[in-house]
Design a protein around this motif. Structure first.
Motif, PDB file in Angstrom:
ATOM      1  N   LEU A 103       0.702  -1.355   0.056  1.00 12.04           N
ATOM      2  CA  LEU A 103       0.034   0.002   0.006  1.00 12.04           C
ATOM      3  C   LEU A 103       0.695   1.389  -0.111  1.00 12.04           C
ATOM      4  N   VAL A 104       1.879   1.200   0.556  1.00 12.21           N
ATOM      5  CA  VAL A 104       3.060   2.432   0.949  1.00 12.21           C
ATOM      6  C   VAL A 104       3.645   2.615  -0.751  1.00 12.21           C
ATOM      7  N   ALA A 105       3.747   1.697  -1.299  1.00 11.86           N
ATOM      8  CA  ALA A 105       4.443   1.585  -2.721  1.00 11.86           C
ATOM      9  C   ALA A 105       3.185   2.012  -3.583  1.00 11.86           C
TER      10      ALA A 105
ATOM     11  N   ASN B 220      -1.641   4.588  -1.742  1.00  8.30           N
ATOM     12  CA  ASN B 220      -3.003   4.379  -1.613  1.00  8.30           C
ATOM     13  C   ASN B 220      -3.377   3.514  -0.447  1.00  8.30           C
ATOM     14  N   GLN B 221      -4.257   3.880   0.634  1.00  6.71           N
ATOM     15  CA  GLN B 221      -4.299   3.164   1.777  1.00  6.71           C
ATOM     16  C   GLN B 221      -5.476   2.142   1.702  1.00  6.71           C
ATOM     17  N   CYS B 222      -6.151   2.051   0.575  1.00  8.12           N
ATOM     18  CA  CYS B 222      -7.468   1.368   0.326  1.00  8.12           C
ATOM     19  C   CYS B 222      -7.263   0.096  -0.656  1.00  8.12           C
ATOM     20  N   VAL B 223      -7.443  -0.786  -0.029  1.00 11.54           N
ATOM     21  CA  VAL B 223      -7.238  -2.422  -0.765  1.00 11.54           C
ATOM     22  C   VAL B 223      -8.776  -3.171  -0.680  1.00 11.54           C
ATOM     23  N   ALA B 224      -9.053  -3.962  -1.862  1.00 10.19           N
ATOM     24  CA  ALA B 224     -10.262  -4.666  -1.960  1.00 10.19           C
ATOM     25  C   ALA B 224      -9.799  -6.047  -1.809  1.00 10.19           C
ATOM     26  N   VAL B 225     -10.666  -6.744  -1.142  1.00  9.85           N
ATOM     27  CA  VAL B 225     -10.424  -8.374  -1.075  1.00  9.85           C
ATOM     28  C   VAL B 225     -11.369  -9.284  -1.769  1.00  9.85           C
ATOM     29  N   THR B 226     -11.103 -10.072  -2.549  1.00 12.54           N
ATOM     30  CA  THR B 226     -12.121 -10.609  -3.401  1.00 12.54           C
ATOM     31  C   THR B 226     -11.670 -12.331  -3.565  1.00 12.54           C
ATOM     32  N   SER B 227     -12.459 -13.010  -4.143  1.00  5.49           N
ATOM     33  CA  SER B 227     -12.223 -14.582  -4.460  1.00  5.49           C
ATOM     34  C   SER B 227     -12.723 -14.820  -5.913  1.00  5.49           C
ATOM     35  N   TRP B 228     -12.459 -15.999  -6.281  1.00  9.79           N
ATOM     36  CA  TRP B 228     -12.806 -16.314  -7.716  1.00  9.79           C
ATOM     37  C   TRP B 228     -14.559 -16.653  -7.652  1.00  9.79           C
ATOM     38  N   SER B 229     -14.833 -17.385  -6.711  1.00  9.22           N
ATOM     39  CA  SER B 229     -16.165 -17.819  -6.417  1.00  9.22           C
ATOM     40  C   SER B 229     -16.432 -17.729  -4.990  1.00  9.22           C
ATOM     41  N   LYS B 230     -17.869 -17.844  -4.839  1.00 10.63           N
ATOM     42  CA  LYS B 230     -18.608 -18.133  -3.601  1.00 10.63           C
ATOM     43  C   LYS B 230     -18.012 -18.946  -2.689  1.00 10.63           C
ATOM     44  N   GLY B 231     -18.257 -19.074  -1.125  1.00 14.88           N
ATOM     45  CA  GLY B 231     -17.774 -20.155  -0.374  1.00 14.88           C
ATOM     46  C   GLY B 231     -16.279 -20.552  -0.236  1.00 14.88           C
ATOM     47  N   GLU B 232     -15.470 -19.394  -0.616  1.00 13.40           N
ATOM     48  CA  GLU B 232     -14.126 -19.600  -0.453  1.00 13.40           C
ATOM     49  C   GLU B 232     -13.607 -19.035   0.860  1.00 13.40           C
ATOM     50  N   GLY B 233     -14.478 -18.428   1.721  1.00 18.56           N
ATOM     51  CA  GLY B 233     -14.043 -17.837   3.076  1.00 18.56           C
ATOM     52  C   GLY B 233     -13.625 -16.462   2.965  1.00 18.56           C
ATOM     53  N   LYS B 234     -13.885 -15.899   1.814  1.00 16.71           N
ATOM     54  CA  LYS B 234     -13.580 -14.467   1.701  1.00 16.71           C
ATOM     55  C   LYS B 234     -13.822 -13.672   2.698  1.00 16.71           C
ATOM     56  N   SER B 235     -15.220 -13.296   2.938  1.00 13.41           N
ATOM     57  CA  SER B 235     -15.586 -12.526   4.027  1.00 13.41           C
ATOM     58  C   SER B 235     -14.915 -12.796   5.227  1.00 13.41           C
ATOM     59  N   THR B 236     -15.007 -14.019   5.838  1.00 12.85           N
ATOM     60  CA  THR B 236     -14.158 -14.163   6.851  1.00 12.85           C
ATOM     61  C   THR B 236     -12.748 -13.916   6.967  1.00 12.85           C
TER      62      THR B 236
ATOM     63  N   LYS C 239     -11.852  -0.544  -9.082  1.00 15.47           N
ATOM     64  CA  LYS C 239     -10.314  -0.147  -9.362  1.00 15.47           C
ATOM     65  C   LYS C 239     -10.032   1.331  -9.111  1.00 15.47           C
ATOM     66  N   GLU C 240     -10.894   2.288  -9.391  1.00  7.58           N
ATOM     67  CA  GLU C 240     -10.233   3.740  -9.455  1.00  7.58           C
ATOM     68  C   GLU C 240     -10.084   3.991  -7.947  1.00  7.58           C
ATOM     69  N   HIS C 241     -10.508   3.281  -6.908  1.00 13.14           N
ATOM     70  CA  HIS C 241     -10.278   3.674  -5.548  1.00 13.14           C
ATOM     71  C   HIS C 241      -9.361   2.988  -4.891  1.00 13.14           C
ATOM     72  N   ILE C 242      -8.690   1.983  -5.456  1.00 16.51           N
ATOM     73  CA  ILE C 242      -7.986   1.200  -4.460  1.00 16.51           C
ATOM     74  C   ILE C 242      -6.582   0.991  -5.087  1.00 16.51           C
ATOM     75  N   ALA C 243      -5.736   0.356  -4.012  1.00 10.76           N
ATOM     76  CA  ALA C 243      -4.263   0.189  -4.647  1.00 10.76           C
ATOM     77  C   ALA C 243      -4.344  -0.860  -5.497  1.00 10.76           C
ATOM     78  N   GLY C 244      -5.092  -2.174  -5.233  1.00 14.07           N
ATOM     79  CA  GLY C 244      -5.215  -3.220  -6.081  1.00 14.07           C
ATOM     80  C   GLY C 244      -6.054  -4.291  -4.960  1.00 14.07           C
ATOM     81  N   TYR C 245      -6.092  -5.580  -5.490  1.00  9.01           N
ATOM     82  CA  TYR C 245      -6.770  -6.624  -4.786  1.00  9.01           C
ATOM     83  C   TYR C 245      -6.097  -7.627  -4.140  1.00  9.01           C
ATOM     84  N   VAL C 246      -6.643  -8.154  -3.004  1.00 13.59           N
ATOM     85  CA  VAL C 246      -5.980  -9.470  -2.335  1.00 13.59           C
ATOM     86  C   VAL C 246      -6.975 -10.290  -2.822  1.00 13.59           C
TER      87      VAL C 246
END
Length: 239
Positions: A43-45, A48-64, A178-185
């Motif tokens: 994030l320092v690089a 941008n202090q904002c990051v989005a967390v995603t997964s490919w499909s549901k049920g992979e434990g993303k929200s937890t 994408k316009e608001h974040i540094a990238g995705y985890v």
């Protein structure tokens, strides 16, 4: 009155138990701490202090995993905001046992102010904004100028902002951030997420003009726990 099945209640209770707290296993807490440290550098690089967390499909434990990552950031004593931007199947409020009567959708729709919707110190140093009501037009709301103005406002108030998003392989809402974040985890689940899933997610995100900052692997086997030495969660790649 809406009835909830015993199976669904058990599933929600099990996920809630997976949220890190003072009684969590040391190895799991350390795994998220390691992920946090690597992510802070990214994030320092990106400045941008904002990051989005995603997964490919549901049920992979993303929200937890997103909630646990946000808690780990809050343990640094910084001001952290966790936002549930999944306006189709929100789950953050369930995991943290919060009400979801108003939230992000009401703010974007300009029905309420941020102060009327945010849950202050849901965990010490962690504010949480739930999704609010499920709207008929999630993509339009996320892509609106009102959402952009909201993100600019909260970036001036917090050290870190973490977004829980819909699975990138299910809907396109996630890529609108994408316009608001540094990238995705990207959350990768042992014995569920395939190499093909990872490649498709990577291509979709890069095609949208953004990047994957790293992968967070969850649900590891005993062999993986020995390999990564991070308990049930292993942060295993950044690039």
């Amino acid at each position: 009155m809406k009835l909830i099945s015993k199976k669904k209640r058990r599933g929600t209770a099990e996920k809630t138990r997976n949220i890190i707290n003072n009684d969590s296993k040391f190895a799991i807490v350390e795994g998220y701490k390691s992920a946090r440290t690597s992510l802070v550098f990214s994030l320092v690089a990106e400045n941008n202090q904002c990051v989005a967390v995603t997964s490919w499909s549901k049920g992979e434990g993303k929200s937890t995993a997103t909630v646990n990552l946000a808690i780990s950031f809050a343990k640094m004593g910084k001001r952290v905001l966790l936002i549930d931007t999944d306006l189709r199947r929100p789950n953050v409020h369930n995991l943290l046992k919060l009400k979801n009567t108003v939230g992000l959708s009401e703010i974007i729709g300009q029905f309420v102010d941020f102060e009327d919707a945010v849950n202050r110190d849901a965990v010490p140093c962690l504010d949480v904004l739930t999704s609010g009501a499920v709207p008929p037009n999630p993509s339009e709301l996320i892509g609106s100028s009102s959402f952009g103005s909201f993100m600019n406002m909260v970036k001036n108030q917090y050290d870190y902002i973490i977004l829980d998003t819909p699975p990138v392989g299910v809907v396109t809402d996630t890529l609108l951030l994408k316009e608001h974040i540094a990238g995705y985890v990207m959350i990768v689940r042992e014995k569920a997420t395939t190499h093909g899933d990872i490649e498709k997610a990577k291509q979709a995100i890069e095609l949208a003009g953004s990047k994957i900052l790293g992968f967070l692997k969850v649900g590891c086997s005993i062999q993986d726990r020995k390999k990564y030495k991070n308990g049930n969660y292993g942060y295993y790649k950044y690039y």
